[in-house]
Write an enzyme that holds these catalytic residues in place. Structure first.
Site, PDB file in Angstrom:
ATOM      1  N   GLY A  53     -43.762 -26.128  16.354  1.00 48.60           N
ATOM      2  CA  GLY A  53     -42.476 -26.377  15.700  1.00 48.60           C
ATOM      3  C   GLY A  53     -42.062 -25.160  14.902  1.00 48.60           C
ATOM      4  O   GLY A  53     -42.884 -24.279  14.649  1.00 48.60           O
ATOM      5  N   CYS A  80     -50.164 -24.698  17.756  1.00 49.43           N
ATOM      6  CA  CYS A  80     -49.330 -23.820  16.927  1.00 49.43           C
ATOM      7  C   CYS A  80     -49.058 -24.459  15.565  1.00 49.43           C
ATOM      8  O   CYS A  80     -49.972 -24.588  14.757  1.00 49.43           O
ATOM      9  CB  CYS A  80     -48.061 -23.465  17.691  1.00 49.43           C
ATOM     10  SG  CYS A  80     -47.230 -22.051  16.987  1.00 49.43           S
ATOM     11  N   TYR A  81     -47.831 -24.904  15.290  1.00 52.11           N
ATOM     12  CA  TYR A  81     -47.585 -25.590  14.018  1.00 52.11           C
ATOM     13  C   TYR A  81     -48.564 -26.740  13.845  1.00 52.11           C
ATOM     14  O   TYR A  81     -49.076 -26.984  12.742  1.00 52.11           O
ATOM     15  CB  TYR A  81     -46.144 -26.119  13.985  1.00 52.11           C
ATOM     16  CG  TYR A  81     -45.777 -26.821  12.674  1.00 52.11           C
ATOM     17  CD1 TYR A  81     -45.359 -26.066  11.583  1.00 52.11           C
ATOM     18  CD2 TYR A  81     -45.858 -28.201  12.540  1.00 52.11           C
ATOM     19  CE1 TYR A  81     -45.038 -26.686  10.376  1.00 52.11           C
ATOM     20  CE2 TYR A  81     -45.541 -28.828  11.350  1.00 52.11           C
ATOM     21  CZ  TYR A  81     -45.130 -28.066  10.273  1.00 52.11           C
ATOM     22  OH  TYR A  81     -44.809 -28.671   9.087  1.00 52.11           O
ATOM     23  N   HIS A 168     -49.815 -21.411  22.909  1.00 51.24           N
ATOM     24  CA  HIS A 168     -49.194 -22.540  23.623  1.00 51.24           C
ATOM     25  C   HIS A 168     -49.845 -22.736  24.997  1.00 51.24           C
ATOM     26  O   HIS A 168     -49.426 -22.099  25.965  1.00 51.24           O
ATOM     27  CB  HIS A 168     -47.690 -22.292  23.786  1.00 51.24           C
ATOM     28  CG  HIS A 168     -46.954 -22.427  22.497  1.00 51.24           C
ATOM     29  ND1 HIS A 168     -46.459 -23.626  22.041  1.00 51.24           N
ATOM     30  CD2 HIS A 168     -46.676 -21.519  21.539  1.00 51.24           C
ATOM     31  CE1 HIS A 168     -45.901 -23.456  20.868  1.00 51.24           C
ATOM     32  NE2 HIS A 168     -46.010 -22.185  20.534  1.00 51.24           N
ATOM     33  N   GLU A 170     -49.424 -24.999  27.025  1.00 50.18           N
ATOM     34  CA  GLU A 170     -48.541 -25.694  27.963  1.00 50.18           C
ATOM     35  C   GLU A 170     -47.661 -24.755  28.782  1.00 50.18           C
ATOM     36  O   GLU A 170     -47.093 -25.168  29.786  1.00 50.18           O
ATOM     37  CB  GLU A 170     -47.676 -26.714  27.201  1.00 50.18           C
ATOM     38  CG  GLU A 170     -46.633 -26.142  26.239  1.00 50.18           C
ATOM     39  CD  GLU A 170     -47.186 -25.794  24.845  1.00 50.18           C
ATOM     40  OE1 GLU A 170     -48.418 -25.626  24.725  1.00 50.18           O
ATOM     41  OE2 GLU A 170     -46.400 -25.667  23.902  1.00 50.18           O
ATOM     42  N   SER A 222     -24.521 -43.119  42.889  1.00 55.21           N
ATOM     43  CA  SER A 222     -23.736 -41.908  43.147  1.00 55.21           C
ATOM     44  C   SER A 222     -24.188 -41.217  44.427  1.00 55.21           C
ATOM     45  O   SER A 222     -23.494 -40.358  44.942  1.00 55.21           O
ATOM     46  CB  SER A 222     -23.908 -40.932  41.988  1.00 55.21           C
ATOM     47  OG  SER A 222     -25.227 -40.405  42.003  1.00 55.21           O
ATOM     48  N   GLY A 223     -25.384 -41.575  44.909  1.00 53.71           N
ATOM     49  CA  GLY A 223     -25.918 -40.857  46.059  1.00 53.71           C
ATOM     50  C   GLY A 223     -26.873 -39.754  45.616  1.00 53.71           C
ATOM     51  O   GLY A 223     -27.576 -39.173  46.420  1.00 53.71           O
ATOM     52  N   GLY A 224     -26.895 -39.453  44.308  1.00 54.83           N
ATOM     53  CA  GLY A 224     -27.834 -38.469  43.771  1.00 54.83           C
ATOM     54  C   GLY A 224     -29.231 -39.079  43.673  1.00 54.83           C
ATOM     55  O   GLY A 224     -29.419 -40.280  43.901  1.00 54.83           O
ATOM     56  N   VAL A 225     -30.219 -38.239  43.312  1.00 52.37           N
ATOM     57  CA  VAL A 225     -31.612 -38.682  43.326  1.00 52.37           C
ATOM     58  C   VAL A 225     -31.851 -39.828  42.328  1.00 52.37           C
ATOM     59  O   VAL A 225     -32.439 -40.856  42.680  1.00 52.37           O
ATOM     60  CB  VAL A 225     -32.565 -37.496  43.002  1.00 52.37           C
ATOM     61  CG1 VAL A 225     -33.997 -37.966  42.921  1.00 52.37           C
ATOM     62  CG2 VAL A 225     -32.424 -36.419  44.058  1.00 52.37           C
ATOM     63  N   ASP A 226     -31.377 -39.665  41.088  1.00 50.57           N
ATOM     64  CA  ASP A 226     -31.746 -40.645  40.067  1.00 50.57           C
ATOM     65  C   ASP A 226     -31.190 -42.040  40.370  1.00 50.57           C
ATOM     66  O   ASP A 226     -31.916 -43.036  40.297  1.00 50.57           O
ATOM     67  CB  ASP A 226     -31.269 -40.192  38.670  1.00 50.57           C
ATOM     68  CG  ASP A 226     -31.867 -38.852  38.284  1.00 50.57           C
ATOM     69  OD1 ASP A 226     -32.852 -38.455  38.933  1.00 50.57           O
ATOM     70  OD2 ASP A 226     -31.348 -38.201  37.368  1.00 50.57           O
ATOM     71  N   SER A 227     -29.913 -42.107  40.717  1.00 47.77           N
ATOM     72  CA  SER A 227     -29.368 -43.454  40.963  1.00 47.77           C
ATOM     73  C   SER A 227     -29.922 -44.031  42.272  1.00 47.77           C
ATOM     74  O   SER A 227     -30.122 -45.245  42.389  1.00 47.77           O
ATOM     75  CB  SER A 227     -27.828 -43.460  40.941  1.00 47.77           C
ATOM     76  OG  SER A 227     -27.303 -42.760  42.025  1.00 47.77           O
ATOM     77  N   SER A 228     -30.234 -43.160  43.236  1.00 46.92           N
ATOM     78  CA  SER A 228     -30.785 -43.672  44.498  1.00 46.92           C
ATOM     79  C   SER A 228     -32.179 -44.255  44.283  1.00 46.92           C
ATOM     80  O   SER A 228     -32.515 -45.310  44.827  1.00 46.92           O
ATOM     81  CB  SER A 228     -30.877 -42.561  45.542  1.00 46.92           C
ATOM     82  OG  SER A 228     -29.597 -42.074  45.832  1.00 46.92           O
ATOM     83  N   LYS A 366     -38.276 -35.669  36.246  1.00 45.14           N
ATOM     84  CA  LYS A 366     -37.611 -35.513  37.545  1.00 45.14           C
ATOM     85  C   LYS A 366     -38.617 -35.429  38.710  1.00 45.14           C
ATOM     86  O   LYS A 366     -38.413 -36.060  39.745  1.00 45.14           O
ATOM     87  CB  LYS A 366     -36.747 -34.245  37.513  1.00 45.14           C
ATOM     88  CG  LYS A 366     -35.759 -34.150  38.641  1.00 45.14           C
ATOM     89  CD  LYS A 366     -34.512 -34.919  38.303  1.00 45.14           C
ATOM     90  CE  LYS A 366     -33.505 -34.917  39.411  1.00 45.14           C
ATOM     91  NZ  LYS A 366     -32.253 -35.581  38.997  1.00 45.14           N
TER      92      LYS A 366
END
Ligand code: XMP
Length: 510
Positions: A53, A80-81, A168, A170, A222-228, A366
């Site tokens: 942070g 870190c922090y 870090h 990550e 919508s046809g996009g990944v998330d709504s599909s 995602k």
């Protein structure tokens, strides 16, 4: 299922910590640093990570933890922090200023037998970003790593299972960071790698069945990944009690409506609304980008509400919200950020709809949504499709949007994408599309003068869409695309290439 809790002290890398842990098949959640001890006990993580942070531990009002957290007997990793906080709360000392480090650094592994540093090279590259550092470690701790600049780059206490790193782990620049995180999860916390999409499908469908029972759900597809993927998961849980509304706003890519119909018509109740005229009529004469976006957003809501109200006994509204949206909206609430573009997607639906919300993807990143989609049997072509903005082709037709311009752009875009697929470049590129410019130029075709439109090709590579580099095509490829577009698409006589990175440009042109 074993879970890790990440406490958020404001670092820009926090989402990355969560992604790394999920990649190792352990479930985790990112929560504000000040969640109560009771919450933590109830959440019952097998380990806790304190993130980095921007603050200094000794500043007035600096983010802090309840000291009793160190007595819960739950393993802790401070980054870190998080290291500075852990160390100073347990009796260590901090110094600041003189040894500021930013960027690559090399640590020396002083404790190859430590459970946390097992298998780590004796010297390895890490990513540092700090000005404060631990100059004296708390009692009971031992040094695990140092750099030429700081004496304690990593410390640990095996008995209490508390570890801390100044760098870090990550980020990718910490070359063995994944191994360190994996050691923390499996050697220190004894976590079981149970977070797998097959399990998730089982758990999520059970939960959805219990919540929804025999009620009806409406979803904007919508046809996009998330709504599909939301649609496919819900359909798995409740079948035809799900009605998806797909709005054809006339601003879609070639064949998009047909593809959505083919993918979903047998899976759920699909309502396809032909609202092309409604959108185009409202957009007539409008050239200002933000105004176009607002009109499209509002018209979408009107059309969706109108259709959803026809489904009389619906109780739930499903949305394809994913975990980064959840994290970002909680971050955005805290800080004021300038609006560059008013993004919208089918998730941005009316608040006054009297429906309960279901968001079955709200815990997923995602990559996990994509994996889930494939496991649910959605076609790979859909899952790997480049993102497409909510306002569609309208932000790729600069200036006024008309039906004719949509038709021209659809064809040109289709050729560009087809050639990208043929060249095997589709998965390498993050997003590619064609933009129709509001200018005409003079050309010559078959001895005749032409005066037609110009299109620009745009292709970018990016990890997060916040920054992006333009993609470098082979000139032979560009020659082919340009000649196909000019020969096959009427009203275009010139093709140019966008070679701007983001920033300072954005990916879309409006
Ligand atoms: P920009 O143009 O801001 O785009 O660099 C970043 C990413 O966001 C997409 N984009 C949108 N997505 N609704 C969306 O769902 C929108 O209004 C919208 N505007 C831009 C863009 O395609 C790129 O992937």
């Amino acid at each position: 299922m074993d879970k890790i809790l990440i406490l958020d002290f404001g670092s820009q890398y926090n989402q990355l910590i969560a992604r790394r842990i999920r990649e190792m098949n352990v479930y985790c959640e990112l929560k504000p640093f000040d969640v109560s001890l009771d919450f933590i006990k109830e959440f019952a993580p097998v380990g806790i990570i304190f993130s980095g942070g921007p603050s200094s531990v000794n500043d007035e009002g600096a983010p802090d933890v309840d000291p009793k957290i160190f007595e819960l007997g739950i393993p802790i990793l401070g980054i870190c922090y998080g290291m500075q906080l852990t160390s100073s709360r347990l009796g260590g000392k901090l110094s600041s200023g003189k040894s500021r480090e930013y960027g690559r650094a090399y640590i020396e592994n002083l404790a190859p037998d430590s459970p946390f540093f097992k298998g780590i090279s004796l010297k390895t590259q890490v990513w540092m970003s700090h000005s404060d550092y631990v100059s004296e470690i708390p009692q009971g701790f031992y040094p695990i790593a140092k750099t030429d600049t700081i004496p304690f780059a990593a410390i640990g206490n095996d008995e209490k299972k508390i570890y801390a790193v100044q760098f870090h782990p990550e980020v990718n620049h910490s070359l063995e960071g994944r191994k360190m995180l994996s050691n923390f999860l499996f050697e220190v916390c004894g976590a079981k790698a149970e977070w797998k999409m097959d399990n998730y499908i089982k758990i999520a469908t059970e939960n959805l069945k219990n919540t929804i029972q025999d009620k009806k759900v409406v979803l904007g597809l919508s046809g996009g990944v998330d709504s599909s993927v939301t649609a496919a998961l819900l359909a798995r849980a409740i079948g035809k009690n799900l009605t998806a509304i797909f709005v054809d706003n006339g601003l879609l890519r070639k064949n998009e409506r047909e593809e959505v119909e083919a993918n979903f018509k047998d899976m759920l109740n699909l309502i396809v609304v032909d609202a092309r005229d409604e959108f185009l009529t409202k957009l007539a004469g409008v050239t200002e980008p933000e105004k176009k976006r607002k009109i499209i957003g509002n018209t979408f809501i009107e059309v969706f509400e109108r259709e959803a109200n026809k489904i009389k006994d619906a109780d739930f509204l499903a949305q394809g919200t994913i975990y980064p949206d959840v994290i970002e909206s909680s971050v955005n609430k805290k800080g004021a950020s300038t609006t560059i573009k008013s993004h919208h997607n089918v998730g941005g639906l009316p608040e006054n709809m009297k429906l309960k919300l279901v968001e079955p993807l709200r815990d997923l990143f995602k990559d996990e949504v994509r994996e889930l989609g494939l496991k649910l049997g959605l076609p790979e072509k859909l899952i790997k499709r480049h993102p497409f903005p909510g306002p569609g082709l309208a932000v790729r037709i600069l200036g006024e949007v008309t039906g004719e311009k949509c038709d021209i752009l659809k064809e040109a875009d289709h050729i560009f994408i087809e050639e990208i697929r043929n060249a095997g470049l589709y998965d390498e590129i993050s997003q590619a599309f064609v933009v129709l410019l509001p200018v005409k130029t003079v050309g010559v075709m078959g001895d005749c003068r032409t005066y037609e439109y110009v299109v620009a090709l745009r292709a970018v590579k990016t990890d997060d869409f916040m920054t992006a580099d333009w993609f470098e095509f082979d000139p032979k490829f560009l020659k082919k695309v340009s000649s196909r577009i000019i020969n096959e698409v009427k009203r275009i006589n010139r093709v140019v290439m966008d070679i701007s990175s983001k920033p300072p440009a954005t990916i879309e042109w409006e």
